[in-house]
Design an enzyme around this catalytic site. Structure first.
Site, mmCIF file in Angstrom:
data_model
loop_
_atom_site.group_PDB
_atom_site.id
_atom_site.type_symbol
_atom_site.label_atom_id
_atom_site.label_comp_id
_atom_site.label_asym_id
_atom_site.label_seq_id
_atom_site.Cartn_x
_atom_site.Cartn_y
_atom_site.Cartn_z
ATOM 1 N N THR A 119 96.251 14.667 41.728
ATOM 2 C CA THR A 119 96.966 14.564 40.635
ATOM 3 C C THR A 119 97.306 13.315 40.800
ATOM 4 O OG1 THR A 119 99.236 15.148 41.334
ATOM 5 C CG2 THR A 119 98.125 14.743 43.308
ATOM 6 N N ASP A 120 98.640 13.827 39.536
ATOM 7 C CA ASP A 120 99.092 12.009 39.744
ATOM 8 C C ASP A 120 99.909 11.706 40.369
ATOM 9 O OD1 ASP A 120 101.154 14.315 39.085
ATOM 10 O OD2 ASP A 120 101.314 13.740 37.206
ATOM 11 N N GLU A 121 100.672 12.701 41.026
ATOM 12 C CA GLU A 121 101.490 11.443 42.705
ATOM 13 C C GLU A 121 100.743 11.309 43.798
ATOM 14 O OE1 GLU A 121 103.691 15.303 44.201
ATOM 15 O OE2 GLU A 121 103.341 16.694 42.840
ATOM 16 N N TYR A 146 101.603 15.335 50.849
ATOM 17 C CA TYR A 146 100.291 16.182 50.174
ATOM 18 C C TYR A 146 100.019 14.721 48.924
ATOM 19 C CZ TYR A 146 99.089 17.986 45.672
ATOM 20 O OH TYR A 146 99.115 17.856 44.722
ATOM 21 N N LYS A 150 95.661 14.117 48.999
ATOM 22 C CA LYS A 150 95.202 13.381 47.985
ATOM 23 C C LYS A 150 95.094 12.031 47.577
ATOM 24 C CE LYS A 150 93.786 16.976 45.502
ATOM 25 N NZ LYS A 150 92.956 17.440 45.486
#
Length: 334
Positions: A119-121, A146, A150
């Protein structure tokens, strides 16, 4: 080709499985999924060429047996809802870190091709007035349980590539929307609220910006990376879909025939990232990928139509989801 898809009964994974067997009829797919609340058997059950195995990606014996049978492993399985990670972080550590480690060890033993979905997060966020975008060299700066787990899983993959010669690629994608997304997520929650005659709910002022991509475009990019990407490389997937949350809600309301201002503000969540933005130059320049849904409006219309015509798929989860938001103390602001 035999493909093992972890998390293949969840949102993005199920769409990947469905497009894979539809577009690659010589491919068989085994789905490994824990079938938590965010997954659904009905998303993949009954598809020709698909076998569904219920199990935990951190179950070493099960994972080893399934990896041994596969030619390619695509790892979607993840706990992924920021709100839930703030309440109970452990499942995110278990699935996103322990699960990824377990899978990597099996892939290493059996010398399989591996693609890791991220993810870009993991990059944290950008200021609203920052003209920049995330790219493959952006330092990691996660802000929630989260996104931090990741980020950790990405680093495990990179270490296994460097230390053990794993044949792996990584993709970090912007926010997905489309069919089969759980109703706890931002866009389907607003759509299903409107269907139910309930005013949509918006965190804070709604100025937070997300870079939206239709799930079909994400999965097409994943296959492009698997087939043409360089081993050991990371590719960012985005479709130039930046829009702030208040504009998304207003567009949902407009497309569903409602007053664009008929929504309520609720108390913002802790650590709410300001802006995500993906620079997909490497993916487009090196591998020649382009999105099909170049208009967010068109993609959103497609998504609204799907939720309207598939109420039986999401109805059972709706009330449970709204109860969970109420229990978490979601408060409408005056």
């Amino acid at each position: 080709m035999k493909v093992l898809v972890t998390g293949g009964a969840g949102f993005i994974g199920a769409n990947f499985v469905r497009s894979t067997v539809a577009e690659r009829p010589d491919t068989t797919v085994t789905v490994l999924d824990a079938l938590t609340y965010a997954a659904s058997r009905s998303s993949v059950e009954g598809l020709a060429g698909v076998r569904l195995v219920e199990g935990d990606v951190a179950d070493a014996d099960l994972v080893d047996a399934l990896v041994a049978e596969a030619d390619l492993v695509v790892h979607f399985a993840a706990e992924s809802h920021n709100d839930n990670s703030l309440v109970t972080p452990w499942p995110f550590v278990h699935t996103n870190l322990v699960g990824t480690f377990t899978l990597l060890e099996a892939v290493r033993r059996h010398k399989k091709r591996y693609h890791h979905i991220s993810t870009d997060e993991v990059f944290g966020d950008l200021e609203l007035d920052d003209p920049g975008r995330f790219n493959e060299l952006t330092p990691y700066n996660p802000s929630s349980p989260y996104s931090s787990t990741k980020a950790g899983s990405d680093l495990l993959v990179r270490a296994w590539v460097r230390s053990f010669g794993l044949e792996a690629t990584i993709s970090n994608c912007s926010n997905n929307y489309g069919p089969f997304q759980h109703v706890e997520k931002f866009i389907p929650r607003q759509i299903t609220n409107v269907i139910d005659g309930v005013r949509p709910r918006l965190y804070g002022t709604g100025e937070n910006v997300r870079d939206w991509i239709h799930v079909a475009d994400h999965n097409a990019a994943v296959w492009t990376i698997i087939e043409r990407g360089r081993i050991g490389e990371t590719y960012l997937i985005g479709a130039d879909g930046e829009m702030n949350n208040v504009s998304v809600i207003r567009l949902v309301l407009e497309l569903m025939g409602q007053d664009p201002d008929a929504f309520d503000h609720v108390t913002d969540r802790p650590g709410h990232d300001l802006r995500y933005a993906i620079d997909p130059t490497r993916l487009r320049g090196e591998l020649g990928w382009e999105p099909r849904f170049t208009s967010f409006r068109d993609g959103l219309e497609d998504t609204i139509a799907w939720y309207r015509s598939h109420e039986s798929w999401w109805r059972d989860a709706k009330e449970t989801t709204e109860q969970r938001y109420r229990a978490a103390g979601e408060q409408i602001r005056g």
